[in-house]
Design a protein around this motif. Structure first.
Motif, PDB file in Angstrom:
ATOM      1  N   GLN A  30      35.220  54.437  40.087  1.00 48.20           N
ATOM      2  CA  GLN A  30      33.860  54.929  39.903  1.00 48.20           C
ATOM      3  C   GLN A  30      33.680  55.609  38.541  1.00 48.20           C
ATOM      4  N   LEU A  49      26.367  60.088  36.647  1.00 50.29           N
ATOM      5  CA  LEU A  49      25.416  59.172  36.030  1.00 50.29           C
ATOM      6  C   LEU A  49      24.361  58.758  37.053  1.00 50.29           C
ATOM      7  N   PRO A  50      23.201  58.315  36.594  1.00 46.22           N
ATOM      8  CA  PRO A  50      22.119  57.959  37.529  1.00 46.22           C
ATOM      9  C   PRO A  50      22.477  56.827  38.484  1.00 46.22           C
ATOM     10  N   ASN A  51      23.424  55.950  38.097  1.00 45.42           N
ATOM     11  CA  ASN A  51      23.755  54.789  38.934  1.00 45.42           C
ATOM     12  C   ASN A  51      24.845  55.079  39.963  1.00 45.42           C
ATOM     13  N   GLY A  52      25.206  56.354  40.134  1.00 45.24           N
ATOM     14  CA  GLY A  52      26.220  56.715  41.105  1.00 45.24           C
ATOM     15  C   GLY A  52      27.639  56.705  40.556  1.00 45.24           C
ATOM     16  N   MET A  53      27.792  56.283  39.303  1.00 46.20           N
ATOM     17  CA  MET A  53      29.096  56.305  38.655  1.00 46.20           C
ATOM     18  C   MET A  53      29.302  57.662  37.981  1.00 46.20           C
ATOM     19  N   TYR A  54      30.479  57.864  37.415  1.00 45.38           N
ATOM     20  CA  TYR A  54      30.798  59.112  36.719  1.00 45.38           C
ATOM     21  C   TYR A  54      31.327  58.792  35.325  1.00 45.38           C
ATOM     22  N   GLU A  55      30.859  59.545  34.350  1.00 43.27           N
ATOM     23  CA  GLU A  55      31.330  59.365  32.976  1.00 43.27           C
ATOM     24  C   GLU A  55      32.443  60.360  32.695  1.00 43.27           C
ATOM     25  N   PHE A  70      19.502  62.799  33.358  1.00 41.30           N
ATOM     26  CA  PHE A  70      19.777  62.896  34.782  1.00 41.30           C
ATOM     27  C   PHE A  70      20.457  64.224  35.081  1.00 41.30           C
TER      28      PHE A  70
END
Length: 321
Positions: free
Chosen positions: A71, A109-115, A56
């Protein structure tokens, strides 16, 4: 007298950073006929590292943002195994009093979260304060870059030698780097990487203990523990367990490991004897254990044993006779 050392002075070996003079229009040449100078391409100082194909990628450049604390998810490349709760509370108090001096680093991340890539202690301290937002640098990056940056961020804080070795090993197993390249990326000596990685040769049972208490074995003693692990992994595991539970220090543990085994006396030797048709009799030190077969009635056997024991003369069974 004018100093010869002043800003902008040309360095020996050529002039650096001096703009080329504009072309002078010659006689009989109109300005319109003069060649058009090539446009200067600006240098991109914050060029993003491009993610690998299939990953992504966010179209926008890395930017400082306030994002939701909830998030953010932990990084799988976090090298730190344990977090000191008291130190986290002190950091939270500092953030509450002075604010967050250094933003955390995350990747989208692709799901709108952040790593989370760097700054887990700051993130945890912010959560302790009950804050809903945290200042973060959002930057798309590959797994390899995220792994290296997670290591770089934690190198500035006190990681244990075991945590470093575990993280270095994970980076090397990714197949995208070598010990020398990893050392160069982290700005450390390659021998430091090699010595930390050698700790991963410890028996799995020992590493399971160190995953919970990574400070038990340090780099200067690690080679001796590794050597003992190759000779007798079970004995090493027992000793490291003592270190974890009883506070035995490394020097004492190594002295204990180096002591030759003394032969066991009959009193401490474990013996197992099969009694045909009845079961197995196990004698271990001061304990006697009888395991019977399914066909045996335990109440009847107990009655027989009571009769037998009552018929014995205890003086004939004294130790040493």
């Amino acid at each position: 007298m004018k100093s010869s050392d002043y800003p902008g002075r040309a360095k020996p070996g050529g002039m650096v950073g001096v703009r080329k003079p504009a072309r002078v229009v010659g006689d009989g040449e109109s300005p319109a006929q003069a060649p058009t100078p090539s446009p200067i391409t600006p240098v991109q100082e914050n060029t993003l590292i491009q993610p690998m194909e299939g990953e992504f990628i966010l179209a926008s450049e890395a930017a400082l943002q306030d994002i939701g604390v909830d998030q953010i998810v932990r990084s799988p490349y976090q090298p730190r195994l344990t977090f000191n709760e008291q130190a986290l509370e002190e950091l939270a108090n500092s953030i509450q009093a002075m604010g967050l001096a250094k933003p955390i680093l995350v990747r989208p991340l692709p799901n709108g979260m952040y790593e989370l890539v760097g700054g887990e202690r700051r993130w945890r301290a912010t959560k302790l304060l009950g804050l809903s937002k945290i200042s973060a640098i959002v930057r798309p990056m590959t797994d390899t870059v995220a792994m290296v940056l997670a290591l770089t961020d934690n190198e500035q804080e006190d990681l244990t030698d075991y945590e470093r070795g575990r993280a270095y090993q994970n980076a090397l197993e990714s197949g995208d780097t070598s010990q020398r390249a990893l050392a160069r990326q982290l700005g450390i000596n390659v021998s430091s990487v090699s010595r930390c990685v050698a700790m991963m040769s410890l028996p799995d049972s020992v590493k399971a203990i160190l995953d919970d208490k990574p400070w038990l074995i340090t780099l200067n003693y690690a080679p001796k523990f590794v050597a003992f692990g190759e000779q007798d992994p079970q004995k090493l595991s027992d000793v490291v367990k003592k270190m974890a539970e009883e506070g035995m220090q490394q020097e004492a543990a190594l002295r204990y490991l180096a002591k030759p085994e003394s032969p066991q006396s009959p009193r401490h030797r474990t013996q197992v004897q099969t009694i045909q048709g009845i079961g197995k009799l196990k004698v271990a030190g001061d304990k006697l254990e009888l395991t019977i077969e399914k066909s045996i009635n335990p109440e009847k056997l107990n009655s027989k044993l009571q009769e037998f024991l009552a018929s014995l003369d205890a003086t004939e069974l004294q130790a040493g006779d």
